[in-house]
Enzyme design. Structure first.
Site, PDB file in Angstrom:
ATOM      1  N   LYS A 122       5.673   2.803  -2.344  1.00  0.00           N
ATOM      2  CA  LYS A 122       5.311   2.840  -0.960  1.00  0.00           C
ATOM      3  C   LYS A 122       4.127   3.782  -0.823  1.00  0.00           C
ATOM      4  CE  LYS A 122       5.370   4.805   2.652  1.00  0.00           C
ATOM      5  NZ  LYS A 122       4.180   4.950   3.602  1.00  0.00           N
ATOM      6  N   GLU A 172       6.359  15.988  -6.544  1.00  0.00           N
ATOM      7  CA  GLU A 172       4.953  16.916  -6.428  1.00  0.00           C
ATOM      8  C   GLU A 172       4.351  16.955  -5.150  1.00  0.00           C
ATOM      9  OE1 GLU A 172       2.467  14.829  -9.344  1.00  0.00           O
ATOM     10  OE2 GLU A 172       3.802  15.131 -10.876  1.00  0.00           O
ATOM     11  N   CYS A 225      -4.404  18.619  -3.631  1.00  0.00           N
ATOM     12  CA  CYS A 225      -3.324  19.433  -3.708  1.00  0.00           C
ATOM     13  C   CYS A 225      -3.671  20.657  -4.623  1.00  0.00           C
ATOM     14  CB  CYS A 225      -2.090  18.898  -4.173  1.00  0.00           C
ATOM     15  SG  CYS A 225      -2.128  18.237  -5.917  1.00  0.00           S
ATOM     16  N   GLU A 268      -1.002  25.629   3.808  1.00  0.00           N
ATOM     17  CA  GLU A 268      -1.955  24.701   3.072  1.00  0.00           C
ATOM     18  C   GLU A 268      -2.837  24.212   3.971  1.00  0.00           C
ATOM     19  OE1 GLU A 268      -0.355  20.978   1.614  1.00  0.00           O
ATOM     20  OE2 GLU A 268      -1.412  21.216  -0.429  1.00  0.00           O
TER      21      GLU A 268
HETATM   22  P1  NDP Z   1       3.360  13.284   3.359  1.00  0.00           P
HETATM   23  O1  NDP Z   1       4.542  14.021   2.771  1.00  0.00           O
HETATM   24  O2  NDP Z   1       3.209  13.127   4.924  1.00  0.00           O
HETATM   25  O3  NDP Z   1       3.316  11.840   2.636  1.00  0.00           O
HETATM   26  C1  NDP Z   1       3.410  11.265   1.493  1.00  0.00           C
HETATM   27  C2  NDP Z   1       4.060   9.940   1.103  1.00  0.00           C
HETATM   28  O4  NDP Z   1       5.505  10.182   1.810  1.00  0.00           O
HETATM   29  C3  NDP Z   1       3.410   8.853   2.195  1.00  0.00           C
HETATM   30  O5  NDP Z   1       3.495   7.744   1.787  1.00  0.00           O
HETATM   31  C4  NDP Z   1       4.418   8.931   3.310  1.00  0.00           C
HETATM   32  O6  NDP Z   1       4.010   7.768   4.081  1.00  0.00           O
HETATM   33  C5  NDP Z   1       5.750   9.156   2.744  1.00  0.00           C
HETATM   34  N1  NDP Z   1       6.671   9.450   3.869  1.00  0.00           N
HETATM   35  C6  NDP Z   1       6.753  10.152   4.771  1.00  0.00           C
HETATM   36  N2  NDP Z   1       8.230  10.538   5.155  1.00  0.00           N
HETATM   37  C7  NDP Z   1       8.674   9.896   4.304  1.00  0.00           C
HETATM   38  C8  NDP Z   1      10.093  10.093   4.406  1.00  0.00           C
HETATM   39  N3  NDP Z   1      11.017  10.452   5.351  1.00  0.00           N
HETATM   40  N4  NDP Z   1      10.713   9.206   3.272  1.00  0.00           N
HETATM   41  C9  NDP Z   1      10.053   8.504   2.302  1.00  0.00           C
HETATM   42  N5  NDP Z   1       8.714   8.671   2.446  1.00  0.00           N
HETATM   43  C10 NDP Z   1       7.998   9.377   3.275  1.00  0.00           C
HETATM   44  O7  NDP Z   1       2.105  13.829   2.598  1.00  0.00           O
HETATM   45  P2  NDP Z   1       0.411  13.372   2.745  1.00  0.00           P
HETATM   46  O8  NDP Z   1       0.306  11.813   2.764  1.00  0.00           O
HETATM   47  O9  NDP Z   1       0.329  13.832   4.050  1.00  0.00           O
HETATM   48  O10 NDP Z   1      -0.173  13.994   1.712  1.00  0.00           O
HETATM   49  C11 NDP Z   1      -0.911  15.300   1.498  1.00  0.00           C
HETATM   50  C12 NDP Z   1       0.115  16.209   0.774  1.00  0.00           C
HETATM   51  O11 NDP Z   1       0.511  15.698  -0.425  1.00  0.00           O
HETATM   52  C13 NDP Z   1      -0.273  17.574   0.949  1.00  0.00           C
HETATM   53  O12 NDP Z   1       0.776  18.623   1.105  1.00  0.00           O
HETATM   54  C14 NDP Z   1      -0.728  17.782  -0.633  1.00  0.00           C
HETATM   55  O13 NDP Z   1      -0.526  19.114  -1.090  1.00  0.00           O
HETATM   56  C15 NDP Z   1       0.436  17.147  -1.230  1.00  0.00           C
HETATM   57  N6  NDP Z   1       0.046  16.507  -2.468  1.00  0.00           N
HETATM   58  C16 NDP Z   1       0.683  17.228  -3.829  1.00  0.00           C
HETATM   59  C17 NDP Z   1       0.116  16.990  -4.922  1.00  0.00           C
HETATM   60  C18 NDP Z   1       0.810  17.233  -6.184  1.00  0.00           C
HETATM   61  O14 NDP Z   1       0.525  16.593  -7.319  1.00  0.00           O
HETATM   62  N7  NDP Z   1       1.603  18.163  -6.137  1.00  0.00           N
HETATM   63  C19 NDP Z   1      -0.927  15.666  -5.093  1.00  0.00           C
HETATM   64  C20 NDP Z   1      -1.409  15.348  -3.909  1.00  0.00           C
HETATM   65  C21 NDP Z   1      -1.087  15.638  -2.719  1.00  0.00           C
HETATM   66  P3  NDP Z   1       3.223   7.772   5.569  1.00  0.00           P
HETATM   67  O15 NDP Z   1       2.006   7.939   5.128  1.00  0.00           O
HETATM   68  O16 NDP Z   1       3.391   6.508   5.917  1.00  0.00           O
HETATM   69  O17 NDP Z   1       3.972   8.763   6.258  1.00  0.00           O
END
Ligand code: NDP
Length: 481
Positions: free
Chosen positions: A173, A248, A282, A385
């Site tokens: 997803k 992560e 991130c 963040e």
């Molecule tokens: P989100 O948490 O909003 O979304 C991440 C993924 O989860 C998307 O595919 C999203 O879908 C999906 N999602 C959202 N809600 C649910 C749910 N209830 N159940 C299952 N899946 C769900 O993060 P962002 O996409 O906004 O990414 C940014 C964040 O990611 C930042 O906080 C960043 O720091 C972190 N990040 C961490 C990394 C690491 O390695 N530690 C690396 C890269 C980013 P949809 O987009 O459709 O809402």
């Protein structure tokens, strides 16, 4: 207008509901394609397909699995230009960055785990000639793989490659904001000879299809990269099924510059750590701490180097920073700059839109790299963040003060230290509550090392043998001799 479709059981398919989401080009603010707005029915079909493919894939000889993964890597390389263009248009990242980092890394993910599984060995022990013990690593079944929008193909393939190498099948997803390159993967899988159902991709919203994936009892393993709040929801949704979960999550990372840093090497490194990919990594260092003896000199040189960065059309090969990924994210980052103003921070560079953008980019989500100083110690900006091109810079006196400030956050993902004195750096690194510390470098990844976060930055480690551990269950067999 182009429609991005689901990839289920080796075929592209429309969402059952026939509904689509608008997909925006962040450099123009215009809709350029439609993304399948899938629902639970599509997700359940994908899980069923992955489940059906599992028995055969797990017993496919490891050499054959590796051969297919190597082919996928070769096909990513062969399509690198088209994938880089798509990633840039969909996410806003400079095409030069996508070509140099994102797409080669996606290919490397497959190549690395194809090799890793070929060379993987397990342990055996002999107890006094009377008991022989050995361990077996076995795939779990259907892996649920959820990725964010900042490094779309890089992070999704970081999950797909080890999951498949270990003999699991998968349902992915990707983020609804950046589904384009994930949707292109389906054709690559078919061309590489990946059997139908082994890797399925369902597009749509997190709270609908993502939620179905994490709470489905037929998916025993979830690998998630994304925000901390979503990670918490996922933990709660998976707890009753005792799923294996790797998270992560977000970060509020420090960049620590000691007084004996070589600024010629340090400034370019800190520029990358601050503003690469519009600060939407991130691991970006949003909190820059500089030892007071060199604070003024550092600031002067850092601002001068920041002024040189080209912000604009992500398709221009000279561009360093493109637009932010979406309008809601752009507004969030701007609101945090406003918060800094309220907290008496001085915006010494940026904080606004770049001037002189061409007409076609006038509605894009562009923001200049932004440097803030003198922000109050209790400002929320020290904890939150930003995930955008915004850094704060502050002086410190002693190294233990730097460690205290770096650790003053709910997160614990990474930090970088810049100094010519490695014994000081070594001591400081040990005192930082983070999963990764880089010394005189940043985002320099070796796929063999563990990767993950402390505190609210995550749970578990992936990378090298840690990924093999995560994507398998470990069984001990003991034979009386
Ligand atoms: P989100 O948490 O909003 O979304 C991440 C993924 O989860 C998307 O595919 C999203 O879908 C999906 N999602 C959202 N809600 C649910 C749910 N209830 N159940 C299952 N899946 C769900 O993060 P962002 O996409 O906004 O990414 C940014 C964040 O990611 C930042 O906080 C960043 O720091 C972190 N990040 C961490 C990394 C690491 O390695 N530690 C690396 C890269 C980013 P949809 O987009 O459709 O809402």
């Amino acid at each position: 207008m182009e429609k991005l479709l689901n990839f289920i059981n080796g075929e592209y398919s429309e969402p059952q509901s026939g509904q689509y989401l608008d997909n925006f080009d962040p450099s123009t603010g215009g809709v350029y394609s439609k993304v399948a707005d899938s629902d639970s029915l599509d997700m359940i079909l994908a899980i069923q397909s992955a489940n059906k493919a599992f028995e055969k894939w797990k017993s496919t000889p490891v050499e054959k699995r590796a051969e297919i993964l190597y082919k996928i890597a070769d096909l990513i390389d062969a399509n690198a230009d088209a994938l880089a263009f798509a990633e840039s248009q969909d996410q806003g990242k400079p095409v030069a960055l996508a070509k140099k980092v994102d797409i080669p890394r996606a290919a490397l993910n497959f190549r690395f785990f194809a090799g890793a599984i070929l060379h993987h060995t397990e342990m055996a022990t002999d107890k006094d000639g009377k008991l022989l013990n050995y361990t077996l690593r076995q795939p779990l079944g259907v892996a649920g793989l959820i990725s964010p929008w900042n490094l779309p193909l890089y992070l999704l393939t970081w999950k797909i490659a080890p999951a498949l190498a270990c003999g699991n099948t998968a349902v992915c997803k990707p983020s609804e904001f950046t589904s384009k390159t994930a949707s292109l993967l389906g054709a690559i899988f078919n061309e590489a000879g990946l059997p139908p159902g082994v890797c399925n991709i369902v597009l749509g919203r997190g709270e609908t299809v993502g939620q179905t994936l994490v709470s489905h009892p037929g998916v025993p393993l979830i690998s998630f990269t994304g925000g901390t709040a979503t990670g918490e929801k996922i933990l709660k949704s998976t707890a009753s099924h005792f799923k294996k979960v790797s998270l992560e999550l977000g970060g509020k990372n420090a960049t620590i510059v000691l007084k004996d840093a070589d600024l010629k090497k340090t400034i370019p490194g800190v520029i990358q750590a601050s503003f690469m990919n519009q600060g939407e990594v991130c691991l970006c260092g949003e909190k820059i701490l500089v030892q007071e003896e060199i604070y003024d000199e550092f600031l002067e040189k850092f601002v001068a180097a920041t002024k040189e960065l080209q912000v604009g059309d992500p398709q221009d090969p000279k561009t360093f920073m493109g637009p932010l990924v979406s309008e809601p994210h752009y507004l969030k980052v701007k609101s945090l700059i406003d918060l800094a103003r309220k907290d008496k921070g001085k915006i010494i560079y940026g904080g606004d839109r770049p001037e002189g953008l061409p007409e076609k980019l006038k509605n894009g989500y562009f923001l200049n790299p932004t440097i803030i100083t003198d922000i109050s110690n209790c400002s929320e900006l020290h904890q939150t963040e930003v995930f955008g091109p915004v850094v704060t810079v502050a002086p410190f006196k002693y190294n233990h003060d730097a460690a205290k400030w770096a650790n003053n956050s709910p997160y614990g993902l990474s930090a970088s230290i810049w100094t010519e004195n490695l014994s000081k750096a070594h001591k400081l690194a040990a005192g930082l509550d983070v999963g990764t510390v880089w010394i005189n470098t940043w985002l320099n990844r070796d796929l063999r090392v563990p990767f993950g976060g402390f505190k609210a930055s995550g749970q578990g480690r992936e990378g090298g043998s840690h990924s093999i551990d995560f994507y398998t269950e470990l069984k001990t067999v003991s034979i009386a001799l």
